[in-house]
Design an enzyme around this catalytic site. Structure first.
Site, PDB file in Angstrom:
ATOM      1  N   ARG A 119       1.013  -1.090   0.086  1.00  0.00           N
ATOM      2  CA  ARG A 119      -0.079  -0.045   0.004  1.00  0.00           C
ATOM      3  C   ARG A 119       0.977   1.250  -0.093  1.00  0.00           C
ATOM      4  O   ARG A 119       2.182   1.148   0.142  1.00  0.00           O
ATOM      5  CB  ARG A 119      -0.883  -0.016   1.345  1.00  0.00           C
ATOM      6  CG  ARG A 119      -1.808  -1.166   1.201  1.00  0.00           C
ATOM      7  CD  ARG A 119      -2.785  -0.967   2.445  1.00  0.00           C
ATOM      8  NE  ARG A 119      -3.251   0.264   2.673  1.00  0.00           N
ATOM      9  CZ  ARG A 119      -3.437   0.813   3.857  1.00  0.00           C
ATOM     10  NH1 ARG A 119      -3.005   0.486   4.947  1.00  0.00           N
ATOM     11  NH2 ARG A 119      -3.968   2.061   3.977  1.00  0.00           N
TER      12      ARG A 119
ATOM     13  N   LYS B 115      -1.516  -8.756  10.846  1.00  0.00           N
ATOM     14  CA  LYS B 115      -3.089  -8.744  11.638  1.00  0.00           C
ATOM     15  C   LYS B 115      -3.902  -8.508  10.346  1.00  0.00           C
ATOM     16  O   LYS B 115      -5.207  -8.776  10.830  1.00  0.00           O
ATOM     17  CB  LYS B 115      -3.061  -7.858  12.395  1.00  0.00           C
ATOM     18  CG  LYS B 115      -2.789  -6.492  12.111  1.00  0.00           C
ATOM     19  CD  LYS B 115      -2.872  -5.445  13.273  1.00  0.00           C
ATOM     20  CE  LYS B 115      -2.617  -3.843  12.857  1.00  0.00           C
ATOM     21  NZ  LYS B 115      -3.675  -3.522  11.710  1.00  0.00           N
ATOM     22  N   ASP B 116      -3.577  -8.046   9.284  1.00  0.00           N
ATOM     23  CA  ASP B 116      -4.555  -7.895   8.268  1.00  0.00           C
ATOM     24  C   ASP B 116      -4.859  -8.684   7.308  1.00  0.00           C
ATOM     25  O   ASP B 116      -5.858  -8.860   6.300  1.00  0.00           O
ATOM     26  CB  ASP B 116      -4.322  -6.497   7.367  1.00  0.00           C
ATOM     27  CG  ASP B 116      -4.347  -5.318   8.278  1.00  0.00           C
ATOM     28  OD1 ASP B 116      -4.914  -5.297   9.222  1.00  0.00           O
ATOM     29  OD2 ASP B 116      -3.473  -4.411   7.840  1.00  0.00           O
TER      30      ASP B 116
ATOM     31  N   SER C 104     -11.763  -0.311  16.038  1.00  0.00           N
ATOM     32  CA  SER C 104     -11.616  -1.516  16.280  1.00  0.00           C
ATOM     33  C   SER C 104     -12.639  -2.334  17.345  1.00  0.00           C
ATOM     34  O   SER C 104     -12.606  -1.966  18.405  1.00  0.00           O
ATOM     35  CB  SER C 104      -9.896  -1.997  16.882  1.00  0.00           C
ATOM     36  OG  SER C 104     -10.157  -3.318  17.393  1.00  0.00           O
TER      37      SER C 104
ATOM     38  N   ARG D 143     -12.335  -5.208  18.782  1.00  0.00           N
ATOM     39  CA  ARG D 143     -11.412  -5.791  19.731  1.00  0.00           C
ATOM     40  C   ARG D 143     -11.110  -4.785  20.989  1.00  0.00           C
ATOM     41  O   ARG D 143     -11.258  -4.900  21.942  1.00  0.00           O
ATOM     42  CB  ARG D 143     -10.239  -6.521  18.990  1.00  0.00           C
ATOM     43  CG  ARG D 143      -9.115  -6.956  20.223  1.00  0.00           C
ATOM     44  CD  ARG D 143      -7.847  -7.389  19.285  1.00  0.00           C
ATOM     45  NE  ARG D 143      -7.371  -6.530  18.714  1.00  0.00           N
ATOM     46  CZ  ARG D 143      -6.637  -5.759  19.212  1.00  0.00           C
ATOM     47  NH1 ARG D 143      -6.317  -5.630  20.499  1.00  0.00           N
ATOM     48  NH2 ARG D 143      -5.850  -4.532  18.672  1.00  0.00           N
ATOM     49  N   ARG D 144     -10.355  -3.645  20.371  1.00  0.00           N
ATOM     50  CA  ARG D 144     -10.188  -2.549  21.293  1.00  0.00           C
ATOM     51  C   ARG D 144     -11.282  -2.090  22.133  1.00  0.00           C
ATOM     52  O   ARG D 144     -11.095  -1.945  23.462  1.00  0.00           O
ATOM     53  CB  ARG D 144      -9.323  -1.557  20.685  1.00  0.00           C
ATOM     54  CG  ARG D 144      -7.825  -1.978  20.158  1.00  0.00           C
ATOM     55  CD  ARG D 144      -7.385  -1.016  18.995  1.00  0.00           C
ATOM     56  NE  ARG D 144      -5.905  -1.150  18.715  1.00  0.00           N
ATOM     57  CZ  ARG D 144      -5.337  -1.071  17.346  1.00  0.00           C
ATOM     58  NH1 ARG D 144      -5.865  -0.018  16.653  1.00  0.00           N
ATOM     59  NH2 ARG D 144      -3.976  -1.511  17.271  1.00  0.00           N
TER      60      ARG D 144
ATOM     61  N   ASN E 230      -5.418   7.232   8.729  1.00  0.00           N
ATOM     62  CA  ASN E 230      -3.933   6.698   9.084  1.00  0.00           C
ATOM     63  C   ASN E 230      -3.605   7.238  10.378  1.00  0.00           C
ATOM     64  O   ASN E 230      -4.300   8.335  11.067  1.00  0.00           O
ATOM     65  CB  ASN E 230      -3.078   7.059   7.980  1.00  0.00           C
ATOM     66  CG  ASN E 230      -2.930   8.726   7.555  1.00  0.00           C
ATOM     67  OD1 ASN E 230      -2.920   9.445   8.759  1.00  0.00           O
ATOM     68  ND2 ASN E 230      -2.874   9.050   6.236  1.00  0.00           N
TER      69      ASN E 230
ATOM     70  N   THR F 145      -3.414  11.060  10.897  1.00  0.00           N
ATOM     71  CA  THR F 145      -4.728  11.935  10.776  1.00  0.00           C
ATOM     72  C   THR F 145      -5.330  11.790  12.221  1.00  0.00           C
ATOM     73  O   THR F 145      -5.758  12.452  12.515  1.00  0.00           O
ATOM     74  CB  THR F 145      -5.366  11.355   9.769  1.00  0.00           C
ATOM     75  OG1 THR F 145      -4.861  11.442   8.284  1.00  0.00           O
ATOM     76  CG2 THR F 145      -6.959  11.789   9.721  1.00  0.00           C
ATOM     77  N   ARG F 146      -5.001  10.385  12.767  1.00  0.00           N
ATOM     78  CA  ARG F 146      -5.802  10.251  14.172  1.00  0.00           C
ATOM     79  C   ARG F 146      -5.358  10.805  15.114  1.00  0.00           C
ATOM     80  O   ARG F 146      -5.851  11.613  15.968  1.00  0.00           O
ATOM     81  CB  ARG F 146      -6.032   8.907  14.195  1.00  0.00           C
ATOM     82  CG  ARG F 146      -7.161   8.041  13.557  1.00  0.00           C
ATOM     83  CD  ARG F 146      -7.080   6.421  13.861  1.00  0.00           C
ATOM     84  NE  ARG F 146      -6.145   5.846  13.047  1.00  0.00           N
ATOM     85  CZ  ARG F 146      -6.160   4.312  13.320  1.00  0.00           C
ATOM     86  NH1 ARG F 146      -6.885   3.632  14.212  1.00  0.00           N
ATOM     87  NH2 ARG F 146      -5.471   3.627  12.536  1.00  0.00           N
TER      88      ARG F 146
END
Length: 382
Positions: free
Chosen positions: A19, A86-87, A135, A137-138, A157, A160-161
Site C-alpha cells: 500500500r 494482522k490484516d 476496532s 477488539r480494542r 491513518n 490523521t488520527r
C-alpha cells in the site's frame, strides 16, 4: 508480452507490492532492507487497495488492505506482497503462501493522549472520557477495563488520527505500538496496554511476506528471511483465530510467545462486540501449538457462553485490574469469575494524605501495599 526491466547485470529486481500509506511503505522498506542484505535487487510497487479508497469515516471490512495486493501478486505485477500480518485473512488463496515473517516488533497496543497530557494509564482518564478507535477488539477490552469510557469510531491513518486527537475529537486513542514506532511516533505513547488487559490482534506487530506458491526461488529466499519464533507465534495466533471462527475485524485477541521449546498462548474473546470478554492462557511444547490453539479457542467460546467446565475462582479485584491474575490462574487450570467487589476512587488532596506523603519522603523505608496505592502516592507527590 510485458517485460520487466532488469538491472545492469541483467537480474530482474524483485518487485515488492505494498500500500502507499506511510506505515505500509515503512514496512515495505524493512523487507527491502532484508532483501538488500541478501544481495537481491528490488523495487517497491505501490498498489491501491479498497481500504485506501474508502471514505475517511467508514469502517473497513475483512481483507480491505490485502485483496488488491494479492491480486497484483496473482497477476504477476509484483513478486512479493508485504502485509501487516494482522490484516491477512485466515483463509488465503491456495495459490499464495506466506514465505516469511520478519522479526516481530512490540505487539502491544498503546494508549495515546493529546500532546502535553499527563495521562499515564487507563486509570488516569476522567470518567466518561472519549476513546477513539474503530476496532471492535480494542473497544470490547477497553470497555471491560473501564465501562464508563465512551468509544467513538475514529478513522484515518495514524497521523490523521493523532491530528484529530490533538484537535479535541477524543480524549485518547488506542493504537498499535509497532505502527507508532515504525513511523517515529513512539514519543506519543502515554501508556502500554498489557496483553492480559487488552490482548493484541493476532499477528499484530509482525510483517508478513507473501509470494506465489509456485515461485520456488522466492520460497527459498523466504526461508532465509523468515524469523522462526515469529513464524511459530503468528501461525499459532492465526490458528486460534480460525478455531473461533473469527476474522481480523472480530473482537478477539491473541498473543503467542516462544521460549526455547515452550509456547505460551494468551487469548481473549468477546462473543459480541458489546459482551464482557473472557481471557485465558495455555502453555505447551511448541510441537503442540496447533492443538493448543484449537482447544483454547473451543474453551473460550464455551466460557463466553457460560459453559466453562473448569473450577472457577472468584476474583474480587477492581474492574480492569485482574487481567494478569486471570491469566496466571488459567495457566494453572482454573477459570476466573470476575466480581469487582472493590472500587478505587481517586480523592483530592487531604490533610491525612499530605501528612502521609511528608512522612514517606522522610522515612528510611515506606511500604505501599497495592499498585493502586503506589500510583495514588506517585500522583500526589507529583
Amino acid at each position: 508480452m510485458r517485460r520487466t526491466p532488469t538491472n545492469g547485470n541483467g537480474v530482474r529486481p524483485i518487485r515488492i507490492g505494498t500500500r502507499g500509506s506511510a506505515l505500509a511503505l515503512a514496512q515495505a522498506e524493512q523487507v527491502a532492507r532484508a532483501l538488500a542484505a541478501e544481495g537481491r535487487p528490488h523495487r517497491i510497487v505501490v498498489v491501491e487497495t479498497e481500504g485506501d479508497r474508502r471514505a475517511p469515516d467508514t469502517a473497513w471490512g475483512e481483507g480491505a488492505f490485502v485483496a488488491a495486493i494479492e491480486q497484483a501478486l496473482l497477476d504477476d505485477r509484483v513478486d512479493v506482497a508485504v502485509h501487516s500480518a494482522k490484516d491477512v485473512p485466515t483463509e488465503m488463496d491456495e495459490r499464495l503462501r506466506i514465505a516469511a515473517y520478519l522479526p516481530r516488533a512490540d505487539p502491544r497496543d498503546a494508549l495515546v493522549a493529546p500532546a502535553g497530557s499527563s495521562v499515564a494509564s487507563l486509570d488516569d482518564l476522567p470518567p466518561g472520557a472519549v476513546i477513539g478507535t474503530d476496532s471492535p477488539r480494542r473497544s470490547a477490552f477497553v470497555r471491560a477495563a473501564r465501562p464508563d469510557l465512551v468509544i467513538r469510531p475514529l478513522h484515518g491513518n495514524v497521523d490523521t488520527r493523532l491530528r484529530r486527537l490533538d484537535e479535541g475529537e477524543a480524549d485518547a486513542l488506542v493504537l498499535a505500538v509497532a505502527g507508532l514506532v515504525r513511523l517515529g511516533r513512539e514519543s506519543r505513547i502515554s501508556a502500554y496496554l498489557e496483553p492480559p488487559v487488552v490482548p493484541p490482534a493476532p499477528g499484530q506487530g509482525a510483517i508478513a511476506v507473501q509470494i506465489r506458491a509456485t515461485d520456488a526461488p522466492l520460497i527459498a529466499l523466504g526461508a532465509v528471511l523468515d524469523d522462526a519464533r515469529t513464524h511459530v507465534a503468528v501461525t499459532t495466533e492465526r490458528d486460534f483465530l480460525r478455531a473461533t471462527g473469527g476474522g481480523c475485524r472480530s473482537p478477539i485477541g491473541a498473543l503467542a510467545t516462544v521460549d526455547g521449546d515452550r509456547l505460551r498462548l494468551l487469548a481473549g474473546l468477546a462473543a459480541e462486540p458489546s459482551a464482557a470478554p473472557v481471557v485465558d492462557a495455555v502453555e505447551v511444547p511448541v510441537r503442540e501449538a496447533y492443538a493448543a490453539a484449537a482447544a483454547l479457542g473451543a474453551r473460550l467460546l464455551a466460557a463466553s457462553a457460560g459453559r466453562d467446565p473448569r473450577p472457577a475462582i472468584i476474583v474480587a479485584r477492581p474492574r480492569g485490574s485482574a487481567g494478569r491474575l486471570t491469566v496466571e490462574l488459567a495457566l494453572r487450570g482454573f477459570a476466573s469469575l470476575p466480581v469487582p467487589a472493590i472500587e478505587i476512587t481517586a480523592l483530592g488532596p487531604t490533610a491525612d494524605l499530605d501528612d502521609a506523603v511528608r512522612a514517606a519522603m522522610t522515612a528510611d523505608r515506606t511500604v505501599v501495599t497495592s499498585p493502586a496505592g503506589a500510583r495514588s502516592l506517585a500522583r500526589h507527590v507529583a
